[in-house]
Write an enzyme that holds these catalytic residues in place. Sequence first.
Site, short mmCIF file in Angstrom:
data_model
loop_
_atom_site.label_atom_id
_atom_site.label_comp_id
_atom_site.label_asym_id
_atom_site.label_seq_id
_atom_site.Cartn_x
_atom_site.Cartn_y
_atom_site.Cartn_z
N ILE A 4 0.81 -1.19 -0.05
CA ILE A 4 0.02 0.05 -0.30
C ILE A 4 0.26 1.29 0.17
CG2 ILE A 4 0.01 0.16 2.61
CD1 ILE A 4 -2.80 1.19 -0.27
N ALA A 5 2.03 1.60 0.41
CA ALA A 5 2.53 2.05 0.45
C ALA A 5 3.37 2.71 -0.56
CB ALA A 5 4.28 2.20 1.79
N ARG A 44 11.29 -3.52 6.71
CA ARG A 44 12.78 -4.48 7.43
C ARG A 44 13.89 -4.86 7.04
NH1 ARG A 44 7.76 -9.72 6.22
NH2 ARG A 44 7.30 -7.67 5.11
N LYS A 94 -4.03 1.59 9.01
CA LYS A 94 -5.53 1.14 10.06
C LYS A 94 -5.04 -1.09 10.36
CE LYS A 94 -7.05 -1.63 6.48
NZ LYS A 94 -6.30 -2.67 6.46
N ASP A 151 -8.12 -7.38 8.47
CA ASP A 151 -7.79 -6.70 7.31
C ASP A 151 -9.05 -5.98 6.74
OD1 ASP A 151 -5.49 -6.04 5.47
OD2 ASP A 151 -7.05 -7.29 4.18
#
Length: 331
Positions: free
Chosen positions: A19-20, A42, A101, A181
Amino acid sequence: MSAPAARPLRLGAIGTSSIAWRRVLPTVARMPEWELVAVAGRTPKKAARFAEHFGCAAEDDPGALLDRSDVDAVYVSAPTSLHRHWAERALLAGKHVLVEKPVGVDATEARGLCALAAERGLTLRENFMFLHHPQHAGVRELVAGGRLGRLASFSAAFCIPPLPEDDIRYAAALGGGALLDVGVYPLRAAVLQLGPDLDVAGATLRTRVSDGLDLSGQVLLASPSGVLAELAFGFEHTYASTYTMWGDRARLTVTRAFTPPASHQPLLVIEEQDREERRTLPAADQLALLLQEFASAVRAGGGAVGQHTDSIAMLELVDAVRTTARRIPVR
């Protein structure tokens, strides 16, 4: 003589999520309110890939990003189980926070983060894009104006087809599962349109035999005014993103409630006994609107306690679903 434009707010990104990459950082890059200055993931390799693509610095670890003096705010898109950890670290470092979220995995995490943000005078936001789309304010105006009559029920669904087997949302240890989710969308929509004082009257979860991960579910809510809400979500369906509000005069359906593209013109369908009205609304970029609101809140120094209240209320519902749900094992 006009006042000089305020300098862009400097954003650091923790997490190299899909999503980023696809949505949030490309939108940040084209907005005058924001400047992406650094990213950490990560692994250094993933951070370097993002940094090259978006033209910013790469940090070997999130802690180093939080130590940077040229970062005003942090966007956290780490796995769900780490949202609270990195949002808390960012707030303690004096950074404003936009976190994917939900803000945490349960209401306890949400309460702690919201209290810390308020104590430090910092802005904390969840990346619930749909809340910023004008179509939902339009729905509230119609309901408040009596267009539907006396409201009796609310129904909502957010469902998607099965994911690739290695998708992170199938990893229970990382906060995976359909409830956290996609289930949080209809729950958050219910809080938005019916208020935060909702009770879970019943729930069912289809859970994977191998590890108990929830794949889909249904929830029945009750509001203090007697409105009933029926919600569906899951990773086992063809795509659906909708909600309906039903009164004694008419029924209103939002046909693309949660993930409309920026170019999409929303359609509201109002059904009565002998007629149907279809209202097409102007397109809106709900992510850009969220980022604009976040920037305004950062410049104003925090605020929007009401959003904190609703974030906590939604995760209280998540906790209640977990506690009360009948679990149906599936293979």
